[in-house]
Motif scaffolding. Sequence first.
Motif, mmCIF file in Angstrom:
data_model
loop_
_atom_site.group_PDB
_atom_site.id
_atom_site.type_symbol
_atom_site.label_atom_id
_atom_site.label_comp_id
_atom_site.label_asym_id
_atom_site.label_seq_id
_atom_site.Cartn_x
_atom_site.Cartn_y
_atom_site.Cartn_z
ATOM 1 N N SER A 83 0.833 -1.213 0.000
ATOM 2 C CA SER A 83 0.000 0.000 0.000
ATOM 3 C C SER A 83 0.859 1.251 0.000
ATOM 4 O O SER A 83 0.575 2.222 -0.729
ATOM 5 N N LEU A 84 1.915 1.243 0.801
ATOM 6 C CA LEU A 84 2.808 2.404 0.854
ATOM 7 C C LEU A 84 3.539 2.612 -0.467
ATOM 8 O O LEU A 84 3.662 3.735 -0.961
ATOM 9 N N VAL A 85 4.037 1.531 -1.043
ATOM 10 C CA VAL A 85 4.743 1.636 -2.322
ATOM 11 C C VAL A 85 3.809 2.186 -3.400
ATOM 12 O O VAL A 85 4.206 3.068 -4.180
ATOM 13 N N ALA A 86 2.577 1.702 -3.441
ATOM 14 C CA ALA A 86 1.622 2.202 -4.432
ATOM 15 C C ALA A 86 1.360 3.693 -4.238
ATOM 16 O O ALA A 86 1.257 4.453 -5.210
ATOM 17 N N GLU A 87 1.263 4.127 -2.987
ATOM 18 C CA GLU A 87 1.069 5.560 -2.708
ATOM 19 C C GLU A 87 2.247 6.381 -3.218
ATOM 20 O O GLU A 87 2.063 7.438 -3.832
ATOM 21 N N VAL A 88 3.435 5.910 -2.961
ATOM 22 C CA VAL A 88 4.641 6.647 -3.351
ATOM 23 C C VAL A 88 4.717 6.770 -4.868
ATOM 24 O O VAL A 88 5.028 7.842 -5.410
ATOM 25 N N VAL A 89 4.422 5.687 -5.579
ATOM 26 C CA VAL A 89 4.437 5.736 -7.041
ATOM 27 C C VAL A 89 3.380 6.718 -7.547
ATOM 28 O O VAL A 89 3.636 7.500 -8.477
ATOM 29 N N ALA A 90 2.199 6.699 -6.940
ATOM 30 C CA ALA A 90 1.142 7.618 -7.351
ATOM 31 C C ALA A 90 1.540 9.075 -7.150
ATOM 32 O O ALA A 90 1.087 9.968 -7.886
ATOM 33 N N ALA A 110 4.212 -6.292 -5.408
ATOM 34 C CA ALA A 110 2.750 -6.212 -5.456
ATOM 35 C C ALA A 110 2.286 -4.762 -5.453
ATOM 36 O O ALA A 110 1.311 -4.400 -6.132
ATOM 37 N N GLY A 111 2.972 -3.900 -4.688
ATOM 38 C CA GLY A 111 2.625 -2.485 -4.686
ATOM 39 C C GLY A 111 2.871 -1.832 -6.027
ATOM 40 O O GLY A 111 2.079 -0.988 -6.488
ATOM 41 N N LEU A 112 3.962 -2.208 -6.689
ATOM 42 C CA LEU A 112 4.246 -1.667 -8.017
ATOM 43 C C LEU A 112 3.210 -2.129 -9.026
ATOM 44 O O LEU A 112 2.769 -1.362 -9.880
ATOM 45 N N ARG A 113 2.799 -3.388 -8.913
ATOM 46 C CA ARG A 113 1.749 -3.877 -9.811
ATOM 47 C C ARG A 113 0.443 -3.120 -9.564
ATOM 48 O O ARG A 113 -0.254 -2.734 -10.510
ATOM 49 N N PRO A 119 1.589 -6.464 -14.416
ATOM 50 C CA PRO A 119 2.887 -6.994 -14.008
ATOM 51 C C PRO A 119 4.025 -6.271 -14.727
ATOM 52 O O PRO A 119 3.842 -5.710 -15.808
ATOM 53 N N GLY A 120 5.198 -6.297 -14.108
ATOM 54 C CA GLY A 120 6.356 -5.615 -14.679
ATOM 55 C C GLY A 120 7.563 -6.518 -14.730
ATOM 56 O O GLY A 120 7.446 -7.750 -14.783
ATOM 57 N N GLY A 121 8.730 -5.888 -14.706
ATOM 58 C CA GLY A 121 9.989 -6.617 -14.754
ATOM 59 C C GLY A 121 10.815 -6.349 -13.517
ATOM 60 O O GLY A 121 10.665 -5.314 -12.862
ATOM 61 N N VAL A 122 11.713 -7.282 -13.199
ATOM 62 C CA VAL A 122 12.566 -7.107 -12.026
ATOM 63 C C VAL A 122 13.964 -7.638 -12.324
ATOM 64 O O VAL A 122 14.136 -8.683 -12.958
ATOM 65 N N ILE A 123 14.959 -6.870 -11.897
ATOM 66 C CA ILE A 123 16.353 -7.297 -11.905
ATOM 67 C C ILE A 123 16.693 -7.677 -10.473
ATOM 68 O O ILE A 123 16.727 -6.828 -9.583
ATOM 69 N N ARG A 217 16.252 -7.113 -20.959
ATOM 70 C CA ARG A 217 15.224 -8.137 -20.758
ATOM 71 C C ARG A 217 14.116 -7.666 -19.815
ATOM 72 O O ARG A 217 12.949 -7.997 -20.002
ATOM 73 N N ALA A 218 14.484 -6.910 -18.797
ATOM 74 C CA ALA A 218 13.484 -6.486 -17.806
ATOM 75 C C ALA A 218 12.637 -5.309 -18.287
ATOM 76 O O ALA A 218 11.546 -5.076 -17.759
ATOM 77 N N SER A 219 13.121 -4.566 -19.256
ATOM 78 C CA SER A 219 12.423 -3.359 -19.704
ATOM 79 C C SER A 219 11.089 -3.703 -20.355
ATOM 80 O O SER A 219 10.924 -4.769 -20.961
ATOM 81 N N GLY A 220 10.152 -2.768 -20.241
ATOM 82 C CA GLY A 220 8.841 -2.959 -20.834
ATOM 83 C C GLY A 220 7.788 -2.176 -20.086
ATOM 84 O O GLY A 220 8.095 -1.363 -19.199
ATOM 85 N N PRO A 221 6.516 -2.408 -20.405
ATOM 86 C CA PRO A 221 5.429 -1.659 -19.763
ATOM 87 C C PRO A 221 5.271 -2.027 -18.301
ATOM 88 O O PRO A 221 5.798 -3.033 -17.824
ATOM 89 N N GLY A 222 4.537 -1.191 -17.592
ATOM 90 C CA GLY A 222 4.317 -1.417 -16.160
ATOM 91 C C GLY A 222 5.427 -0.792 -15.362
ATOM 92 O O GLY A 222 5.423 0.402 -15.092
ATOM 93 N N PHE A 223 6.417 -1.579 -14.994
ATOM 94 C CA PHE A 223 7.511 -1.066 -14.161
ATOM 95 C C PHE A 223 8.748 -1.924 -14.349
ATOM 96 O O PHE A 223 8.682 -3.067 -14.823
#
Length: 302
Positions: A83-90, A110-113, A119-123, A217-223
């Motif tokens: 919830s906090l991560v989603a707030e910060v991104v917003a 999950a907050g980033l999603r 869904p996004g990518g992660v290194i 490889r990780a780049s793309g839509p979402g995050f």
Amino acid sequence: MAATPRTVTIIGAPLDLGQGRRGVDMGPSAIRYAGLEERLASFGCRVVDRGNVTTSEPEALSVGDERTRFLPEILEACSRLASLVAEVVAEGSVPLVLGGDHSLALGTLAGLRAATGRPGGVIWIDAHGDLNTPATSPTGNVHGMPLAAALGLAGDAFHHPGLPLPAVEPERVVLVGVRSLDPAERALIREKGIRVITMTEIDRIGIERAVLEAIDRASGPGFVHVSLDLDALDPEVAPGVGTPVKGGLTYREAHLACEDLAESGVVGSLELVEVNPILDRENGSAAIAVELAASALGQSIL
């Protein structure tokens, strides 16, 4: 990140329920004490500190299912973090999450999603795969499962209304610096086509080529998120971690990796996990975490 200094929001996640060695709950405080805010501000970042998410103390809990020790409490903490991560991104800020054991990454992802709607990518920079499930984990420690859970592959036990899953796509997951995998993790990697750049491969091709491939490889839509476990570094460099494995990244390799991540401009969030001050020498691992955060967020020599 390097081109335009931004607002960076620090979130502490002093979670230590996902592994068996006490002390990692002090990691966020140790990293802050090592001068994180001052270091980021020194090259133009505006820094906001949102404090720590609430986590439970293991002494007050029963272990529960031995295959997923303390999982209900971990999921609750991860939900609060999400919830906090989603707030910060917003708010348009860069989340910088400080751990805590690596199970907290499930909350960050999950907050980033939730914030981006997909869904996004992660290194995933780590000595380990963190791709076990309740059925395959040799220990029952959840810090060995968060990446499998974020992929939606850890089963019904990880379902939680505050954690939208899957949070990442397997073809956009890249593990960097790996040198310790369990047999079931190897099978899952082959089955899902997850890219793993081991330390052996880094020795052969060099850290820059490895990181540039990971970014591609990780780049793309979402995050695109970077999850950095300090045990990715060699224990001689960063001894203050709970599960050290010899033969890790050197100090300069880790910095170059973070500098390349910053220069790419695609990384929108970062977490630093598994710093354990009890096992450290003069808070040196926390100090290195600060230096790596600065490099990943755009500090340069010139």
